[in-house]
Design an enzyme around this catalytic site. Structure first.
Site, short mmCIF file in Angstrom:
data_model
loop_
_atom_site.label_atom_id
_atom_site.label_comp_id
_atom_site.label_asym_id
_atom_site.label_seq_id
_atom_site.Cartn_x
_atom_site.Cartn_y
_atom_site.Cartn_z
N HIS A 135 27.38 -41.39 15.84
CA HIS A 135 27.23 -42.56 14.83
C HIS A 135 28.19 -43.69 14.88
O HIS A 135 27.88 -44.82 14.78
CB HIS A 135 27.10 -41.98 13.66
CG HIS A 135 27.05 -42.61 12.33
ND1 HIS A 135 25.72 -43.09 11.76
CD2 HIS A 135 27.60 -43.28 11.61
CE1 HIS A 135 25.93 -43.89 10.76
NE2 HIS A 135 27.07 -44.15 10.36
N GLU A 136 29.52 -43.14 14.95
CA GLU A 136 30.51 -44.17 14.79
C GLU A 136 30.56 -45.10 16.25
O GLU A 136 30.81 -46.26 16.04
CB GLU A 136 31.89 -43.74 14.80
CG GLU A 136 31.93 -42.86 13.31
CD GLU A 136 31.56 -43.96 12.07
OE1 GLU A 136 31.82 -44.91 12.21
OE2 GLU A 136 31.38 -43.18 10.98
N HIS A 139 28.29 -48.00 15.89
CA HIS A 139 29.06 -49.12 15.13
C HIS A 139 30.14 -49.71 16.16
O HIS A 139 30.13 -51.10 16.01
CB HIS A 139 29.77 -48.70 13.98
CG HIS A 139 28.81 -48.31 12.76
ND1 HIS A 139 27.69 -49.02 12.05
CD2 HIS A 139 28.78 -47.11 12.11
CE1 HIS A 139 27.11 -48.29 11.43
NE2 HIS A 139 27.71 -47.22 11.18
#
Length: 350
Positions: free
Chosen positions: A17-18, A21
């Site tokens: 997920h990170e 980003h």
């Protein structure tokens, strides 16, 4: 061992997920100061370039701290060229969407791997035939193999219920019995039932149960992509509907699970085998993707709403408004986490 596997699974999902980003932020030239798996005290950290990569003590999440973007203090901004704040709203939205997208992509890749490993499916053999049911009255017998329903070929047990429910009138079954094809006419019975959300529904049944006879389906290279897409889409819609039912009160808040439930069920899935673990990890990954898109300040969805507001109005919300809205968002998020933890403890205590 199961708990360690569960924590590893969560860490991998948070990392992806990170990483979404991080990748989008760097693509648009945004400086990333910190990439952390977990919160709290740093157990390990290393500077790579201008980014501090860290593993922290509390493995209940993670974060990417971009220059000029701070959820704990939304007024702490920067106007340097490599700052998050100086990027156009549509660029910020892509950076925000990249995290949930990474979760959906992770789920897709897991389902793709499952398709090549082999998907277990129940075959369309009749096990139990209830007395005084349409199936019993029509002469359906144990170990009959259902070949067709209303002219539609049946390969697996999962296809039977949909074909029966989709029919409006009587149905025509073709079954294989002792290497002979037999045609049967049935009038399904309409019963009151509940769906997975506890809502009252009506459905059509003929009164049969499956025989414990299954096969493993291996998908080809191209077909595997189709399977992965359908499963990712199905899981996403299920989570979206679950959230909707929770918000509208159809599903009680005592059904909400927290980190203990996630770790417990993941541990159970890991003990059931790699296939079960992959299935459940894909579902958690979709769950993370959907929940992060909720329009709650402090989540990706909340930041997306702020940027959409700026695109429509031509100016960002005031620093004061951003501060208080973010505080409300954190309060909502912490409340949901505490509610999930409370429900977990209640379930553990029976």
């Amino acid at each position: 061992m199961g708990i360690l596997v569960a924590l590893l699974v969560l860490s991998v999902l948070i990392f992806f997920h990170e990483l979404g980003h991080f990748t989008a932020a760097r693509f648009f030239g945004v400086q990333v100061d910190v990439f952390s798996i977990g919160f709290g005290k740093k157990l390990y950290s290393k500077m790579i370039g201008k980014t501090q990569w860290s593993i922290s003590a509390i493995p209940l999440g993670g974060y990417v701290k971009m220059k000029g973007q701070d959820d704990t203090d939304p007024t702490n901004i920067s106007y340097d060229d490599d700052s998050y704040n100086t990027k156009k709203p549509w660029q910020r939205i892509i950076i925000l969407l990249a995290g949930p997208f990474a979760n959906f992509l992770m789920a897709f890749l897991l389902y793709l791997a499952i398709s090549y490993m082999g998907v277990p499916k129940l075959l369309a053999y009749v096990g139990e035939v209830g007395k005084d049911t349409p199936a019993y009255q029509a002469g359906l017998q144990k170990e009959d193999k259902i070949v067709q329903i209303n002219g539609n070929n049946i390969l697996y047990w999962e296809n039977i219920g949909k074909q029966i429910n989709d029919s409006k009138n009587d149905i025509t079954l073709i079954v294989e019995r002792e290497q002979t094809l037999i045609t049967l006419q049935l009038k399904p019975k309409v019963i009151d039932d509940q769906n997975i959300f506890g809502e009252k529904i009506t459905r059509r049944i003929i009164g049969i149960g499956p025989l414990d006879k299954q096969t493993t389906v291996y998908y080809g290279f191209i077909d595997g992509f189709g399977y992965a897409w359908e499963e990712t889409k199905r899981a996403s819609l299920l989570i979206f509907k679950s959230v909707q039912k929770l918000i509208t009160g159809v599903v009680s808040t005592d059904k909400l699970g927290g980190i203990i439930t996630i770790v417990d069920v993941t541990a159970q899935a890991s003990s059931a085998g790699i296939l079960s673990l992959f299935f459940f990890t894909a579902l958690i990954s979709v769950n993370l993707g959907v929940l992060n898109l909720l329009p709650i300040p402090a989540l990706d969805g909340g930041h997306i709403m702020f940027n959409l507001y700026e695109m429509l109005r031509g100016k960002a919300p005031s620093d004061n408004a951003m501060y208080y809205i973010t505080l409300v968002g954190w309060a909502m998020l912490i409340s949901l986490m505490l509610l999930g933890l409370y429900n977990d403890v209640n379930r553990l205590m029976g």
